[in-house]
Each structure stands twice: as structure tokens, then as C-alpha cells.
Design a protein around this motif. Structure first.
Motif, short mmCIF file in Angstrom:
data_model
loop_
_atom_site.label_atom_id
_atom_site.label_comp_id
_atom_site.label_asym_id
_atom_site.label_seq_id
_atom_site.Cartn_x
_atom_site.Cartn_y
_atom_site.Cartn_z
N TRP A 100 -0.88 3.70 -4.06
CA TRP A 100 0.35 4.34 -4.54
C TRP A 100 0.23 4.78 -5.99
N GLU A 101 1.22 5.68 -6.33
CA GLU A 101 1.26 6.33 -7.64
C GLU A 101 -0.09 6.98 -7.92
N ARG A 102 -0.56 7.72 -6.94
CA ARG A 102 -1.86 8.39 -7.02
C ARG A 102 -1.63 9.85 -7.37
N PRO A 103 -2.40 10.36 -8.35
CA PRO A 103 -2.31 11.80 -8.60
C PRO A 103 -2.65 12.55 -7.30
N GLY A 104 -1.79 13.44 -6.89
CA GLY A 104 -2.02 14.17 -5.66
C GLY A 104 -1.34 13.55 -4.45
N GLY A 105 -0.75 12.36 -4.61
CA GLY A 105 0.02 11.78 -3.51
C GLY A 105 -0.45 10.41 -3.07
N ASP A 106 0.51 9.64 -2.58
CA ASP A 106 0.23 8.30 -2.08
C ASP A 106 -0.35 8.40 -0.67
N PHE A 107 -1.16 7.40 -0.28
CA PHE A 107 -1.69 7.41 1.08
C PHE A 107 -2.05 6.01 1.54
N THR A 108 -2.09 5.87 2.84
CA THR A 108 -2.55 4.65 3.50
C THR A 108 -3.67 5.06 4.44
N TRP A 135 -8.63 6.57 9.87
CA TRP A 135 -7.50 7.48 9.75
C TRP A 135 -6.94 7.41 8.34
N THR A 136 -6.19 8.45 7.97
CA THR A 136 -5.49 8.50 6.69
C THR A 136 -4.13 9.14 6.92
N ARG A 137 -3.13 8.60 6.22
CA ARG A 137 -1.77 9.14 6.35
C ARG A 137 -1.19 9.30 4.95
N SER A 138 -0.49 10.40 4.71
CA SER A 138 0.21 10.60 3.45
C SER A 138 1.49 9.78 3.46
N ASP A 139 1.82 9.19 2.32
CA ASP A 139 3.00 8.35 2.21
C ASP A 139 3.85 8.78 1.02
N THR A 140 5.11 8.36 1.03
CA THR A 140 5.99 8.49 -0.11
C THR A 140 6.54 7.11 -0.41
N PHE A 141 6.31 6.63 -1.63
CA PHE A 141 6.75 5.30 -2.00
C PHE A 141 7.90 5.39 -3.00
N THR A 142 8.75 4.38 -2.97
CA THR A 142 9.82 4.26 -3.94
C THR A 142 9.62 2.96 -4.70
N HIS A 143 10.27 2.85 -5.83
CA HIS A 143 10.18 1.63 -6.62
C HIS A 143 10.96 0.51 -5.93
N PRO A 144 10.61 -0.76 -6.19
CA PRO A 144 11.33 -1.88 -5.56
C PRO A 144 12.82 -1.77 -5.81
N GLU A 145 13.60 -2.29 -4.86
CA GLU A 145 15.05 -2.12 -4.87
C GLU A 145 15.78 -3.04 -5.83
N ALA A 146 15.12 -4.08 -6.33
CA ALA A 146 15.78 -5.01 -7.25
C ALA A 146 14.73 -5.65 -8.15
#
Length: 169
Positions: A100-108, A135-146
Motif C-alpha cells: 500500500w501507498e505505492r506510487p502508481g497504485g496499491d496492489f495485492t 496473480w495480481t490485483r489493484s487495490d484501493t486502501f483507506t486509512h484506519p477508521e480510528a
């Protein structure tokens, strides 16, 4: 203890030692502890990753700046099977690796670590590794909720703090 029981116990201990090599590698990558990563390989170890083939020292020189650009990684290990051949073993480990927080996009990505392990001077380590990308998948991450404990990739991580606390006892 019979000879068969003794051999079975030795095999279990060897398989556990090999599993712990894989676990230390994942911790080292996720915590940016490159000496820990290096310790998982024999000094003449070889690594094959997507976009890389070379020695363990060349691998660390290649992967370290890439990982330092990221906000973090997390390697989650699943299936792990070891085939023992005396002082040599084949270890296959399934892993789901999040970046995560990767230039060009997050991935798993899903991969298998296929390792040729050797026991030298009583120590199991990787002599050659293939990180087989499945396999590789593009992801979108958000910051922790609390607010709460957060992982760090330096000596302020909770793991390092606990080690310091226990060493002071």
C-alpha cells in the motif's frame, strides 16, 4: 524411542526450522529488516522474483529501495509443504502479499515461494528461491477508521518495543 520415532521427530524439527525461515523472511520484508532477510539465505543464495534474478545481496539492493517507497507491506502465509531429502529440502509456501501507498497504485498479489533449502553447519536456509507470481490485483486502501496501534517499519514498531521491554527485565 524407536529409530522410526526418532527419525519422525527429526523430520518434524527440520520442517519447523524451514517454516521459521519463511516466516522470518516475511517479517524482514514487512518490517524493512534487511539483515533478517539476508539471514534467511545462505551467503551464496540466489533469488528469482518478478523482474529480478541474482544473488541475495543483489536482491536486497534491488528490493530495499522499492519497499522503502511503500507505506507498507503485509505477507500472509497459507499452505506450506516441505519435502525432505536429507540435508536438502523443497519448501512450497503460498502467500498473499499486500502493498500500500505505492506510487502508481496499491496492489495485492498471490504467489508461491518455491524454495530449495539446504542445511549447512546445522542451519537451514534458502539456497535458491523462486517467487512464483500467480496473480495480481489493484487495490484501493483507506486509512484506519480510528486511533490505535499502528505498524511501523523501524525500531518504534510494537515488536521492537516489546523486545526492549523484555530485555530490560
Amino acid at each position: 524411542m524407536t529409530t522410526v520415532e526418532s527419525r519422525e521427530l527429526r523430520d518434524l524439527l527440520d520442517k519447523q526450522a524451514i517454516y521459521e525461515v519463511v516466516m522470518r523472511y516475511c517479517r524482514g520484508i514487512d518490517r524493512l529488516d534487511f539483515e533478517l532477510v539476508r539471514s534467511c539465505y545462505h551467503p551464496d543464495g540466489i533469488d528469482h522474483h518478478t523482474g529480478f534474478d541474482g544473488t541475495v545481496d543483489e536482491y536486497i539492493a534491488w528490493v530495499q529501495p522499492k519497499l522503502e517507497l511503500l507505506g507498507g507491506t503485509m505477507h500472509a502465509v497459507g499452505n506450506h509443504l516441505v519435502e525432505l531429502y536429507g540435508d536438502v529440502a523443497i519448501s512450497e509456501t503460498y502467500s498473499t502479499n499486500t502493498h500500500w501507498e505505492r506510487p502508481g497504485g496499491d496492489f495485492t498479489s498471490g504467489c508461491r515461494f518455491v524454495d530449495l533449502m539446504e542445511r549447512r553447519d546445522g542451519r537451514w536456509a534458502i539456497s535458491e528461491r523462486w517467487a512464483v507470481r500467480e496473480w495480481t490485483r489493484s487495490d484501493t486502501f483507506t486509512h484506519p477508521e480510528a486511533t490505535g496501534p499502528r505498524g511501523r517499519r523501524d525500531n518504534s514498531d510494537l515488536l521492537a518495543e516489546l523486545r526492549t521491554r523484555l530485555a530490560a527485565r
